[in-house]
Design an enzyme around this catalytic site. Structure first.
Site, PDB file in Angstrom:
ATOM      1  N   GLY A 284      -8.246 -38.941  40.913  1.00 39.22           N
ATOM      2  CA  GLY A 284      -9.022 -40.136  40.608  1.00 39.22           C
ATOM      3  C   GLY A 284      -9.741 -39.978  39.284  1.00 39.22           C
ATOM      4  O   GLY A 284      -9.449 -39.064  38.502  1.00 39.22           O
ATOM      5  N   SER A 285     -10.709 -40.846  39.038  1.00 40.77           N
ATOM      6  CA  SER A 285     -11.345 -40.863  37.721  1.00 40.77           C
ATOM      7  C   SER A 285     -12.069 -39.564  37.407  1.00 40.77           C
ATOM      8  O   SER A 285     -12.002 -39.059  36.278  1.00 40.77           O
ATOM      9  CB  SER A 285     -12.309 -42.045  37.614  1.00 40.77           C
ATOM     10  OG  SER A 285     -13.299 -41.997  38.630  1.00 40.77           O
ATOM     11  N   VAL A 286     -12.755 -38.965  38.392  1.00 35.30           N
ATOM     12  CA  VAL A 286     -13.476 -37.720  38.131  1.00 35.30           C
ATOM     13  C   VAL A 286     -12.493 -36.573  37.899  1.00 35.30           C
ATOM     14  O   VAL A 286     -12.642 -35.786  36.958  1.00 35.30           O
ATOM     15  CB  VAL A 286     -14.434 -37.378  39.285  1.00 35.30           C
ATOM     16  CG1 VAL A 286     -15.027 -35.974  39.103  1.00 35.30           C
ATOM     17  CG2 VAL A 286     -15.559 -38.401  39.363  1.00 35.30           C
ATOM     18  N   GLY A 287     -11.474 -36.476  38.742  1.00 33.80           N
ATOM     19  CA  GLY A 287     -10.497 -35.399  38.590  1.00 33.80           C
ATOM     20  C   GLY A 287      -9.766 -35.444  37.272  1.00 33.80           C
ATOM     21  O   GLY A 287      -9.603 -34.423  36.590  1.00 33.80           O
TER      22      GLY A 287
ATOM     23  N   ASP B 123     -27.861 -33.956  37.891  1.00 36.09           N
ATOM     24  CA  ASP B 123     -29.222 -34.513  37.876  1.00 36.09           C
ATOM     25  C   ASP B 123     -30.094 -33.789  36.857  1.00 36.09           C
ATOM     26  O   ASP B 123     -30.927 -34.417  36.183  1.00 36.09           O
ATOM     27  CB  ASP B 123     -29.842 -34.399  39.272  1.00 36.09           C
ATOM     28  CG  ASP B 123     -28.994 -35.062  40.327  1.00 36.09           C
ATOM     29  OD1 ASP B 123     -28.917 -36.300  40.327  1.00 36.09           O
ATOM     30  OD2 ASP B 123     -28.398 -34.347  41.134  1.00 36.09           O
TER      31      ASP B 123
ATOM     32  N   HIS C 101     -28.506 -33.254  45.990  1.00 38.16           N
ATOM     33  CA  HIS C 101     -27.946 -34.172  44.995  1.00 38.16           C
ATOM     34  C   HIS C 101     -27.962 -35.557  45.640  1.00 38.16           C
ATOM     35  O   HIS C 101     -26.970 -36.037  46.170  1.00 38.16           O
ATOM     36  CB  HIS C 101     -26.521 -33.759  44.628  1.00 38.16           C
ATOM     37  CG  HIS C 101     -25.843 -34.730  43.692  1.00 38.16           C
ATOM     38  ND1 HIS C 101     -26.383 -35.115  42.488  1.00 38.16           N
ATOM     39  CD2 HIS C 101     -24.665 -35.392  43.799  1.00 38.16           C
ATOM     40  CE1 HIS C 101     -25.570 -35.960  41.887  1.00 38.16           C
ATOM     41  NE2 HIS C 101     -24.516 -36.152  42.668  1.00 38.16           N
TER      42      HIS C 101
ATOM     43  N   ARG D  61     -29.265 -35.184  33.508  1.00 38.31           N
ATOM     44  CA  ARG D  61     -29.875 -36.509  33.346  1.00 38.31           C
ATOM     45  C   ARG D  61     -31.381 -36.397  33.134  1.00 38.31           C
ATOM     46  O   ARG D  61     -31.961 -37.137  32.328  1.00 38.31           O
ATOM     47  CB  ARG D  61     -29.590 -37.358  34.590  1.00 38.31           C
ATOM     48  CG  ARG D  61     -28.143 -37.790  34.723  1.00 38.31           C
ATOM     49  CD  ARG D  61     -27.877 -38.401  36.086  1.00 38.31           C
ATOM     50  NE  ARG D  61     -26.514 -38.928  36.167  1.00 38.31           N
ATOM     51  CZ  ARG D  61     -25.824 -39.072  37.303  1.00 38.31           C
ATOM     52  NH1 ARG D  61     -26.384 -38.718  38.448  1.00 38.31           N
ATOM     53  NH2 ARG D  61     -24.603 -39.551  37.284  1.00 38.31           N
TER      54      ARG D  61
ATOM     55  N   ASP E 139      -2.608 -34.664  44.340  1.00 39.96           N
ATOM     56  CA  ASP E 139      -3.099 -35.934  44.861  1.00 39.96           C
ATOM     57  C   ASP E 139      -2.087 -36.466  45.863  1.00 39.96           C
ATOM     58  O   ASP E 139      -0.867 -36.254  45.713  1.00 39.96           O
ATOM     59  CB  ASP E 139      -3.303 -36.955  43.733  1.00 39.96           C
ATOM     60  CG  ASP E 139      -4.165 -38.132  44.164  1.00 39.96           C
ATOM     61  OD1 ASP E 139      -5.382 -38.098  43.912  1.00 39.96           O
ATOM     62  OD2 ASP E 139      -3.617 -39.073  44.772  1.00 39.96           O
TER      63      ASP E 139
ATOM     64  N   ARG F 294     -24.961 -41.610  48.807  1.00 36.16           N
ATOM     65  CA  ARG F 294     -23.939 -40.574  48.896  1.00 36.16           C
ATOM     66  C   ARG F 294     -23.698 -40.166  50.341  1.00 36.16           C
ATOM     67  O   ARG F 294     -22.581 -39.836  50.724  1.00 36.16           O
ATOM     68  CB  ARG F 294     -24.357 -39.369  48.049  1.00 36.16           C
ATOM     69  CG  ARG F 294     -24.470 -39.683  46.560  1.00 36.16           C
ATOM     70  CD  ARG F 294     -25.001 -38.492  45.777  1.00 36.16           C
ATOM     71  NE  ARG F 294     -25.120 -38.773  44.352  1.00 36.16           N
ATOM     72  CZ  ARG F 294     -26.231 -39.217  43.773  1.00 36.16           C
ATOM     73  NH1 ARG F 294     -27.318 -39.411  44.503  1.00 36.16           N
ATOM     74  NH2 ARG F 294     -26.264 -39.437  42.478  1.00 36.16           N
TER      75      ARG F 294
END
Length: 316
Positions: free
Chosen positions: A19-22, A154, A181, A157, A42, A94
């Site tokens: 996916g987008s993160v991977g 975090d 988190h 950020r 995947d 989450r």
């Protein structure tokens, strides 16, 4: 060729979840030159192949191979990164993802452990603390070889927010977020420094206003950042991918870097729970060598955070 590539021949990193993160993590790894062999696993192999075809054009400049694989390809990997799972949607926390993603981990983690019994697991799927604990139990790996990305994102950020407030580069801000988190995370104000000075002292020396309300707003924006990004674009991927690469780097290069990552242990008296604390990362995994000197309020908040995670762990 990235400067490290010549020293990292034969390094394999496997990413479970295209996916987008991977995929963004794979791309960031390519740019950093940290691995010579990057494998994407995947359930949707056609999608994964499309991503690999695209990434291979970037790999041309990075001197690395990117390919689609299966769990047998985890063998010999320096680390296996798990990004697979249901993504957080607008309005969700989450923790809302726990049952679906826990069931997924029951399938994939034993398969990774069977094929790569000596690898290091790096967990990014949310809720990351609960799933770091799950990955530890399901793999049978020692705690140091199961690492959650935790509050590393975090902390990044938080330093960004404080840097903007104080008008300095985030790298010059030494401040961390620990605990979950998620919604019970806590900033460690008592140990935050700039130029080696506690924040109040820095403000006095620099002629900068010290405003506790503004600082608390920095912490609040840190905690709520993912919710806002997901509300606006539907996902987060660039920040977490960059953090994952920075978690992988000391593992690959054995460089003893300290980062706030999630690991199973005992925290503020709460046993067998995964929360984020500063850990030393190297090729053997994550080690909590130096306990933080938290004040009494921070100890209480850490216990509250650990208990909230423990409650979810016990429910699955």
């Amino acid at each position: 060729m990235p400067p490290q590539s010549a020293h990292l021949k034969g390094i394999k990193i496997v990413i479970v979840g295209a996916g987008s993160v991977g995929v963004t993590t794979a791309y960031a790894l390519l740019l950093e030159g940290l691995a010579s062999d990057i494998v994407l696993i995947d359930i949707d192999q056609n999608r994964a192949m499309g991503e690999v075809m695209d990434l291979s054009h970037a790999a041309h400049f990075a001197q690395a191979r990117v390919r689609v694989g299966d769990y047998e390809d985890c063998a010999g990997a320096a680390a296996v990164v798990i990004t697979a799972g249901v993504n957080q949607k607008p309005g969700q926390t989450r923790m809302d993802l726990v049952k679906t993603n826990y069931a997924l981990f029951q399938d994939i983690v034993p398969r990774i452990a069977k094929n790569a019994p000596d690898t290091i697991l790096v967990v990014a799927t949310n809720p990351v603390d609960v799933l770091t604990h799950a990955a530890h139990k399901l793999s049978g790996f020692p705690v140091e070889r199961v690492i959650g990305s935790g509050t590393a994102m975090d902390t990044t950020r938080f330093r960004h927010e404080l840097g903007r407030y104080f008008g300095v580069h985030p790298r010059n801000v030494h401040a961390i977020i620990i605990g979950e988190h998620g919604d019970t995370q806590l900033p460690v104000w008592s140990l935050a420094t700039i130029s080696g000075m506690r924040l109040k002292d820095y403000c006095a020396q620099a002629g900068h206003p010290y405003n506790e309300e503004e600082l608390e707003a920095c912490a609040r924006r840190t905690k709520e950042a993912a919710y806002e990004i997901i509300q606006r674009k539907g996902k987060t991927n660039y920040g977490v991918a960059s953090v994952l690469v920075h978690v992988l780097e000391p593992i690959i290069t054995d460089s003893d870097a300290i980062m706030t990552v999630s690991r199973v242990g005992t925290y503020a008296g709460v046993q067998d729970v995964a929360v984020s604390m500063p850990c030393k990362l190297n090729r053997r995994g994550a080690y909590q060598d130096v306990p933080l000197l938290l004040n009494e309020k921070e100890q209480d908040l850490l216990k509250k955070s650990a208990l909230s995670i423990k409650k979810v762990i016990d429910s699955v």
